[in-house]
Scaffold this motif. Structure first.
Motif, PDB file in Angstrom:
ATOM      1  N   TRP A   1       0.864  -1.186   0.000  1.00  0.00           N
ATOM      2  CA  TRP A   1       0.000   0.000   0.000  1.00  0.00           C
ATOM      3  C   TRP A   1       0.897   1.231   0.000  1.00  0.00           C
ATOM      4  CZ3 TRP A   1      -5.506   0.541   1.207  1.00  0.00           C
ATOM      5  CH2 TRP A   1      -5.909   1.889   1.360  1.00  0.00           C
ATOM      6  N   LEU A   2       0.558   2.215  -0.869  1.00  0.00           N
ATOM      7  CA  LEU A   2       1.342   3.446  -0.962  1.00  0.00           C
ATOM      8  C   LEU A   2       0.407   4.641  -1.060  1.00  0.00           C
ATOM      9  CD1 LEU A   2       4.069   4.983  -1.457  1.00  0.00           C
ATOM     10  CD2 LEU A   2       3.723   4.525  -3.902  1.00  0.00           C
ATOM     11  N   ASP A   3       0.624   5.636  -0.210  1.00  0.00           N
ATOM     12  CA  ASP A   3      -0.111   6.907  -0.242  1.00  0.00           C
ATOM     13  C   ASP A   3       0.868   8.050  -0.494  1.00  0.00           C
ATOM     14  OD1 ASP A   3      -2.538   5.786   0.345  1.00  0.00           O
ATOM     15  OD2 ASP A   3      -2.623   6.486   2.409  1.00  0.00           O
ATOM     16  N   VAL A   4       0.446   9.018  -1.328  1.00  0.00           N
ATOM     17  CA  VAL A   4       1.174  10.270  -1.504  1.00  0.00           C
ATOM     18  C   VAL A   4       0.198  11.392  -1.191  1.00  0.00           C
ATOM     19  CG1 VAL A   4       2.352  11.812  -3.114  1.00  0.00           C
ATOM     20  CG2 VAL A   4       2.727   9.346  -3.256  1.00  0.00           C
ATOM     21  N   SER A   5       0.504  12.216  -0.189  1.00  0.00           N
ATOM     22  CA  SER A   5      -0.404  13.288   0.249  1.00  0.00           C
ATOM     23  C   SER A   5       0.298  14.633   0.233  1.00  0.00           C
ATOM     24  CB  SER A   5      -0.914  13.012   1.668  1.00  0.00           C
ATOM     25  OG  SER A   5      -1.659  11.813   1.712  1.00  0.00           O
ATOM     26  N   TYR A   6      -0.476  15.669  -0.153  1.00  0.00           N
ATOM     27  CA  TYR A   6      -0.004  17.052  -0.125  1.00  0.00           C
ATOM     28  C   TYR A   6      -0.935  17.887   0.737  1.00  0.00           C
ATOM     29  CZ  TYR A   6       2.911  16.051  -4.238  1.00  0.00           C
ATOM     30  OH  TYR A   6       3.840  15.528  -5.109  1.00  0.00           O
ATOM     31  N   GLU A   7      -0.363  18.830   1.470  1.00  0.00           N
ATOM     32  CA  GLU A   7      -1.153  19.815   2.203  1.00  0.00           C
ATOM     33  C   GLU A   7      -0.456  21.173   2.072  1.00  0.00           C
ATOM     34  OE1 GLU A   7      -3.317  20.570   6.532  1.00  0.00           O
ATOM     35  OE2 GLU A   7      -2.240  18.699   6.132  1.00  0.00           O
TER      36      GLU A   7
ATOM     37  N   ALA B   1       8.298  21.556   2.572  1.00  0.00           N
ATOM     38  CA  ALA B   1       8.938  22.307   1.495  1.00  0.00           C
ATOM     39  C   ALA B   1       8.266  23.667   1.447  1.00  0.00           C
ATOM     40  CB  ALA B   1       8.796  21.588   0.163  1.00  0.00           C
ATOM     41  N   ALA B   2       8.906  24.681   2.049  1.00  0.00           N
ATOM     42  CA  ALA B   2       8.324  26.030   2.177  1.00  0.00           C
ATOM     43  C   ALA B   2       6.992  25.929   2.917  1.00  0.00           C
ATOM     44  CB  ALA B   2       8.187  26.698   0.816  1.00  0.00           C
ATOM     45  N   ASN B   3       5.885  26.319   2.262  1.00  0.00           N
ATOM     46  CA  ASN B   3       4.575  26.322   2.940  1.00  0.00           C
ATOM     47  C   ASN B   3       3.763  25.062   2.668  1.00  0.00           C
ATOM     48  OD1 ASN B   3       4.374  27.418   0.184  1.00  0.00           O
ATOM     49  ND2 ASN B   3       2.191  27.608   0.625  1.00  0.00           N
ATOM     50  N   ALA B   4       4.400  24.029   2.158  1.00  0.00           N
ATOM     51  CA  ALA B   4       3.683  22.786   1.852  1.00  0.00           C
ATOM     52  C   ALA B   4       4.256  21.608   2.643  1.00  0.00           C
ATOM     53  CB  ALA B   4       3.750  22.484   0.362  1.00  0.00           C
ATOM     54  N   LEU B   5       3.386  20.662   2.952  1.00  0.00           N
ATOM     55  CA  LEU B   5       3.791  19.409   3.586  1.00  0.00           C
ATOM     56  C   LEU B   5       3.527  18.268   2.613  1.00  0.00           C
ATOM     57  CD1 LEU B   5       2.351  19.747   7.214  1.00  0.00           C
ATOM     58  CD2 LEU B   5       4.683  20.232   6.431  1.00  0.00           C
ATOM     59  N   VAL B   6       4.468  17.354   2.536  1.00  0.00           N
ATOM     60  CA  VAL B   6       4.322  16.153   1.718  1.00  0.00           C
ATOM     61  C   VAL B   6       4.443  14.959   2.659  1.00  0.00           C
ATOM     62  CG1 VAL B   6       5.212  14.813  -0.219  1.00  0.00           C
ATOM     63  CG2 VAL B   6       5.377  17.318  -0.253  1.00  0.00           C
ATOM     64  N   MET B   7       3.491  14.040   2.589  1.00  0.00           N
ATOM     65  CA  MET B   7       3.561  12.855   3.436  1.00  0.00           C
ATOM     66  C   MET B   7       3.435  11.591   2.588  1.00  0.00           C
ATOM     67  SD  MET B   7       1.273  11.585   6.715  1.00  0.00           S
ATOM     68  CE  MET B   7       1.975  12.784   7.821  1.00  0.00           C
ATOM     69  N   ILE B   8       4.348  10.669   2.806  1.00  0.00           N
ATOM     70  CA  ILE B   8       4.325   9.372   2.141  1.00  0.00           C
ATOM     71  C   ILE B   8       4.045   8.303   3.193  1.00  0.00           C
ATOM     72  CG2 ILE B   8       5.611   7.721   0.753  1.00  0.00           C
ATOM     73  CD1 ILE B   8       5.141  10.419  -0.645  1.00  0.00           C
ATOM     74  N   THR B   9       3.102   7.424   2.895  1.00  0.00           N
ATOM     75  CA  THR B   9       2.840   6.262   3.740  1.00  0.00           C
ATOM     76  C   THR B   9       3.010   5.014   2.883  1.00  0.00           C
ATOM     77  OG1 THR B   9       1.214   7.529   5.005  1.00  0.00           O
ATOM     78  CG2 THR B   9       1.201   5.146   5.297  1.00  0.00           C
ATOM     79  N   TYR B  10       3.847   4.097   3.327  1.00  0.00           N
ATOM     80  CA  TYR B  10       4.146   2.890   2.532  1.00  0.00           C
ATOM     81  C   TYR B  10       4.209   1.692   3.466  1.00  0.00           C
ATOM     82  CZ  TYR B  10       6.751  -0.177  -0.698  1.00  0.00           C
ATOM     83  OH  TYR B  10       7.153  -1.224  -1.493  1.00  0.00           O
ATOM     84  N   ASN B  11       3.394   0.670   3.200  1.00  0.00           N
ATOM     85  CA  ASN B  11       3.438  -0.512   4.052  1.00  0.00           C
ATOM     86  C   ASN B  11       3.316  -1.799   3.254  1.00  0.00           C
ATOM     87  OD1 ASN B  11       0.623  -1.277   3.770  1.00  0.00           O
ATOM     88  ND2 ASN B  11       0.116   0.413   5.149  1.00  0.00           N
TER      89      ASN B  11
ATOM     90  N   THR C   1       2.734  -6.414   9.765  1.00  0.00           N
ATOM     91  CA  THR C   1       2.657  -5.352   8.765  1.00  0.00           C
ATOM     92  C   THR C   1       3.688  -4.300   9.144  1.00  0.00           C
ATOM     93  OG1 THR C   1       0.291  -5.685   8.374  1.00  0.00           O
ATOM     94  CG2 THR C   1       1.217  -3.569   7.697  1.00  0.00           C
ATOM     95  N   ARG C   2       4.527  -3.944   8.211  1.00  0.00           N
ATOM     96  CA  ARG C   2       5.527  -2.921   8.481  1.00  0.00           C
ATOM     97  C   ARG C   2       5.191  -1.681   7.656  1.00  0.00           C
ATOM     98  NH1 ARG C   2       9.836  -5.795   9.018  1.00  0.00           N
ATOM     99  NH2 ARG C   2      10.220  -5.368  11.228  1.00  0.00           N
ATOM    100  N   GLU C   3       5.101  -0.509   8.328  1.00  0.00           N
ATOM    101  CA  GLU C   3       4.695   0.726   7.668  1.00  0.00           C
ATOM    102  C   GLU C   3       5.732   1.816   7.863  1.00  0.00           C
ATOM    103  OE1 GLU C   3       0.509   2.118   7.382  1.00  0.00           O
ATOM    104  OE2 GLU C   3       1.181   3.691   8.773  1.00  0.00           O
ATOM    105  N   GLY C   4       6.074   2.470   6.778  1.00  0.00           N
ATOM    106  CA  GLY C   4       7.002   3.597   6.811  1.00  0.00           C
ATOM    107  C   GLY C   4       6.285   4.890   6.496  1.00  0.00           C
ATOM    108  N   THR C   5       6.650   5.953   7.204  1.00  0.00           N
ATOM    109  CA  THR C   5       6.094   7.288   6.972  1.00  0.00           C
ATOM    110  C   THR C   5       7.233   8.262   6.768  1.00  0.00           C
ATOM    111  OG1 THR C   5       4.181   6.830   8.378  1.00  0.00           O
ATOM    112  CG2 THR C   5       4.657   9.144   7.908  1.00  0.00           C
ATOM    113  N   VAL C   6       7.140   9.061   5.709  1.00  0.00           N
ATOM    114  CA  VAL C   6       8.103  10.130   5.466  1.00  0.00           C
ATOM    115  C   VAL C   6       7.321  11.428   5.394  1.00  0.00           C
ATOM    116  CG1 VAL C   6       9.841  11.109   3.927  1.00  0.00           C
ATOM    117  CG2 VAL C   6       9.694   8.634   4.223  1.00  0.00           C
ATOM    118  N   LEU C   7       7.685  12.383   6.236  1.00  0.00           N
ATOM    119  CA  LEU C   7       7.041  13.695   6.271  1.00  0.00           C
ATOM    120  C   LEU C   7       8.059  14.741   5.861  1.00  0.00           C
ATOM    121  CD1 LEU C   7       4.558  15.446   7.020  1.00  0.00           C
ATOM    122  CD2 LEU C   7       5.476  15.561   9.343  1.00  0.00           C
TER     123      LEU C   7
END
Length: 221
Positions: free
Chosen positions: A115-121, A176-186, A167-173
């Motif tokens: 499972w892979l998520d790519v999120s922007y805020e 970048a300036a005024n934006a947040l990028v979050m990756i969830t991969y398990n 289940t092993r899950e990795g999160t990278v937060l």
């Protein structure tokens, strides 16, 4: 082959106040009592005028909107991280797509699930994004900084076990300036009951994060 039941943790994932101004009413409601000559007298040369209200500087946002998250990763990245998946991904509905967008990919190939998520805020200012970043990192202990990624980045990997299935899950937060990028991969292996190695999950999440941040910067340019 009949679809294999997923662990419960993975199944759960699929599933004016008006303000009235009254101050100063008594001072402004009475008649003018100064002599007419005084009232009509022109201002003295060089007399200072009453200062105007200071102008409010417009805040310039480095990133004005979130990019289309299902289009930010290379196809080879998607197929290597989520074997057997359709590369177009699925975007999660959002109430404001200029501010917040997420895309998900998931697939079961044989007994191997990913499972892979790519999120922007996107936030109003760098300061707001920085504050949110620090709060989120504080909620995810046990990880570490990722140098050279965005303005600041953090990575953490956790292992959970349910009904003897790991289940092993990795999160990278990333900020970048005024934006947040979050990756969830398990990932999980339903044949052995084991989870992929920490290094596999961590490196995969960081790889996706690098491409997602690069797409954010490219869109702003």
């Amino acid at each position: 082959m009949r679809p294999l039941p997923l662990p419960l943790a993975l199944t759960a994932r699929l599933a004016p106040v008006a303000v009235l101004a009254t101050a100063g009413w008594a001072l402004s409601s009475g008649p003018e009592t100064r002599p007419v000559a005084e009232r009509e007298r022109p201002p003295e040369p060089g007399a200072s005028q009453s200062p105007s209200a200071p102008a409010t500087e417009a805040v310039t946002k480095t990133h004005a909107a979130a990019p289309a998250p299902c289009e930010v990763l290379a196809e080879k990245t998607i197929t290597s991280l989520v074997p057997g998946v359709k590369t177009e991904g699925k975007e999660i509905p959002s109430t404001d797509t200029k501010v917040r967008r997420t895309c998900s990919w998931n697939a079961l190939k044989g007994f191997d699930y990913r499972w892979l998520d790519v999120s922007y805020e996107v936030m109003a200012t760098d300061e707001a994004a920085g504050k949110s970043y620090k709060e989120r990192v504080a909620d995810r202990g046990g990880g570490g900084e990722v140098p050279g990624l965005g303005d600041e980045a953090y990575s953490v990997v956790n292992l959970t076990t349910e009904d003897k299935q790991e289940t092993r899950e990795g999160t990278v937060l990333v900020r970048a300036a005024n934006a947040l990028v979050m990756i969830t991969y398990n990932g999980s292996d339903f044949e052995s009951g084991r989870a992929p190695a920490t290094d596999v999950i961590n490196k995969g999440a960081i790889q996706a994060a690098k491409e997602a941040v690069a797409a954010l910067s490219a869109g702003s340019a």
